[in-house]
Design a protein around this motif. Structure first.
Motif, PDB file in Angstrom:
ATOM      1  N   GLU A  52     -26.974  -1.455  -5.216  1.00 22.31           N
ATOM      2  CA  GLU A  52     -25.897  -1.734  -6.161  1.00 22.31           C
ATOM      3  C   GLU A  52     -26.147  -0.960  -7.442  1.00 22.31           C
ATOM      4  O   GLU A  52     -27.279  -0.625  -7.759  1.00 22.31           O
ATOM      5  N   GLY A  53     -25.061  -0.655  -8.139  1.00 26.40           N
ATOM      6  CA  GLY A  53     -25.188   0.062  -9.398  1.00 26.40           C
ATOM      7  C   GLY A  53     -23.850   0.601  -9.871  1.00 26.40           C
ATOM      8  O   GLY A  53     -22.844   0.523  -9.163  1.00 26.40           O
ATOM      9  N   TRP A  54     -23.865   1.153 -11.088  1.00 23.89           N
ATOM     10  CA  TRP A  54     -22.648   1.703 -11.678  1.00 23.89           C
ATOM     11  C   TRP A  54     -22.357   3.082 -11.124  1.00 23.89           C
ATOM     12  O   TRP A  54     -23.251   3.930 -11.042  1.00 23.89           O
ATOM     13  N   LEU A  55     -21.102   3.304 -10.735  1.00 23.73           N
ATOM     14  CA  LEU A  55     -20.594   4.612 -10.343  1.00 23.73           C
ATOM     15  C   LEU A  55     -19.222   4.767 -10.992  1.00 23.73           C
ATOM     16  O   LEU A  55     -18.595   3.776 -11.367  1.00 23.73           O
ATOM     17  N   ILE A  56     -18.779   5.998 -11.103  1.00 25.61           N
ATOM     18  CA  ILE A  56     -17.426   6.244 -11.585  1.00 25.61           C
ATOM     19  C   ILE A  56     -16.601   6.626 -10.366  1.00 25.61           C
ATOM     20  O   ILE A  56     -17.016   7.451  -9.557  1.00 25.61           O
ATOM     21  N   LYS A  57     -15.452   5.978 -10.193  1.00 26.58           N
ATOM     22  CA  LYS A  57     -14.589   6.267  -9.040  1.00 26.58           C
ATOM     23  C   LYS A  57     -13.250   6.796  -9.501  1.00 26.58           C
ATOM     24  O   LYS A  57     -12.800   6.486 -10.599  1.00 26.58           O
ATOM     25  N   GLN A  58     -12.650   7.581  -8.645  1.00 27.26           N
ATOM     26  CA  GLN A  58     -11.313   8.084  -8.952  1.00 27.26           C
ATOM     27  C   GLN A  58     -10.294   7.072  -8.419  1.00 27.26           C
ATOM     28  O   GLN A  58     -10.363   6.661  -7.260  1.00 27.26           O
ATOM     29  N   SER A  59      -9.359   6.675  -9.275  1.00 26.18           N
ATOM     30  CA  SER A  59      -8.362   5.686  -8.865  1.00 26.18           C
ATOM     31  C   SER A  59      -7.436   6.278  -7.809  1.00 26.18           C
ATOM     32  O   SER A  59      -7.242   7.499  -7.742  1.00 26.18           O
ATOM     33  N   LYS A  60      -6.862   5.396  -7.003  1.00 27.38           N
ATOM     34  CA  LYS A  60      -6.077   5.813  -5.846  1.00 27.38           C
ATOM     35  C   LYS A  60      -4.795   6.554  -6.217  1.00 27.38           C
ATOM     36  O   LYS A  60      -4.499   7.599  -5.660  1.00 27.38           O
ATOM     37  N   PHE A  61      -4.024   6.029  -7.143  1.00 27.25           N
ATOM     38  CA  PHE A  61      -2.712   6.605  -7.418  1.00 27.25           C
ATOM     39  C   PHE A  61      -2.674   7.506  -8.647  1.00 27.25           C
ATOM     40  O   PHE A  61      -2.152   8.596  -8.606  1.00 27.25           O
ATOM     41  N   VAL A  62      -3.231   7.040  -9.757  1.00 28.39           N
ATOM     42  CA  VAL A  62      -3.158   7.787 -11.017  1.00 28.39           C
ATOM     43  C   VAL A  62      -4.237   8.870 -11.085  1.00 28.39           C
ATOM     44  O   VAL A  62      -4.142   9.800 -11.861  1.00 28.39           O
ATOM     45  N   LYS A  63      -5.258   8.745 -10.241  1.00 34.46           N
ATOM     46  CA  LYS A  63      -6.374   9.697 -10.173  1.00 34.46           C
ATOM     47  C   LYS A  63      -7.211   9.705 -11.446  1.00 34.46           C
ATOM     48  O   LYS A  63      -7.845  10.704 -11.776  1.00 34.46           O
ATOM     49  N   GLU A  64      -7.227   8.590 -12.156  1.00 35.75           N
ATOM     50  CA  GLU A  64      -8.086   8.448 -13.335  1.00 35.75           C
ATOM     51  C   GLU A  64      -9.487   8.079 -12.871  1.00 35.75           C
ATOM     52  O   GLU A  64      -9.663   7.478 -11.817  1.00 35.75           O
ATOM     53  N   TRP A  65     -10.471   8.445 -13.696  1.00 35.77           N
ATOM     54  CA  TRP A  65     -11.860   8.108 -13.398  1.00 35.77           C
ATOM     55  C   TRP A  65     -12.199   6.792 -14.096  1.00 35.77           C
ATOM     56  O   TRP A  65     -11.985   6.658 -15.297  1.00 35.77           O
ATOM     57  N   ARG A  66     -12.712   5.832 -13.318  1.00 35.62           N
ATOM     58  CA  ARG A  66     -13.023   4.498 -13.842  1.00 35.62           C
ATOM     59  C   ARG A  66     -14.429   4.085 -13.454  1.00 35.62           C
ATOM     60  O   ARG A  66     -14.833   4.248 -12.303  1.00 35.62           O
ATOM     61  N   ARG A  67     -15.149   3.527 -14.416  1.00 34.32           N
ATOM     62  CA  ARG A  67     -16.509   3.041 -14.158  1.00 34.32           C
ATOM     63  C   ARG A  67     -16.425   1.684 -13.465  1.00 34.32           C
ATOM     64  O   ARG A  67     -15.749   0.784 -13.948  1.00 34.32           O
ATOM     65  N   ARG A  68     -17.117   1.554 -12.328  1.00 32.05           N
ATOM     66  CA  ARG A  68     -17.108   0.317 -11.550  1.00 32.05           C
ATOM     67  C   ARG A  68     -18.518  -0.005 -11.060  1.00 32.05           C
ATOM     68  O   ARG A  68     -19.331   0.891 -10.850  1.00 32.05           O
ATOM     69  N   TRP A  69     -18.775  -1.279 -10.858  1.00 33.49           N
ATOM     70  CA  TRP A  69     -20.036  -1.743 -10.266  1.00 33.49           C
ATOM     71  C   TRP A  69     -19.858  -1.703  -8.752  1.00 33.49           C
ATOM     72  O   TRP A  69     -18.944  -2.330  -8.219  1.00 33.49           O
TER      73      TRP A  69
END
Length: 156
Positions: A52-69
């Motif tokens: 487990e840990g923090w990664l940044i993912k690209q959102s599905k529709f808007v394609k923004e980068w978001r930090r998620r656990w």
């Protein structure tokens, strides 16, 4: 018209059939036909967590980068808005459906990026460091291989 039936499965490790973990998911006909459990119904048990840990993912529709656990279990990679959450992930990737996990620095133009390919979507993720990226790729890849080997053994 047939009525949807929801089934909740939650087994202790000792009672779980070979190849299953205790990640509970409620599934109905729509989820079964798409091969996905509804992520809002997934509950992860602490002893199933592989990484487990923090990664940044690209959102599905808007394609923004978001930090998620992110939490990796033998069956899923799940993302959450906050560290420590173990129910109702914002997204859940079922590992047995994934075909590839590999570096994606060139595709994204971002350092420490990697991708997880599923039939429905390519998930782009970014780790904080090169070492973390390699650790995630390795751990996810091992779970993908493990699921394939277990599936093949079940048919022998």
């Amino acid at each position: 018209l047939a009525q949807a039936v929801l089934v909740r499965v939650e087994l202790p490790v000792s009672a779980a059939p070979r190849g299953l973990n205790k990640c509970a998911a409620t599934t109905g006909p729509a989820a079964r036909s798409s091969g996905r459990a509804m992520s809002s119904e997934i509950v992860i048990h602490r002893d199933d967590i592989i990484k487990e840990g923090w990664l940044i993912k690209q959102s599905k529709f808007v394609k923004e980068w978001r930090r998620r656990w992110f939490v990796l279990t033998p069956q899923y990679i799940c993302s959450f808005k906050s560290q420590g959450e173990l129910r109702g992930p914002t997204e859940a990737i079922r590992l047995r459906e994934c075909s590839t996990v590999k570096s994606a620095d060139d595709e994204t133009g971002k350092e420490n990026a990697f991708r997880v390919d599923s039939p429905e979507r390519v998930f782009y993720l970014i780790a904080d460091t090169s070492a973390e990226k390699e650790a995630w790729i390795g751990m996810i890849g091992r779970q993908m291989v493990r699921r394939t080997v277990m599936t093949e053994e079940e048919f022998d």
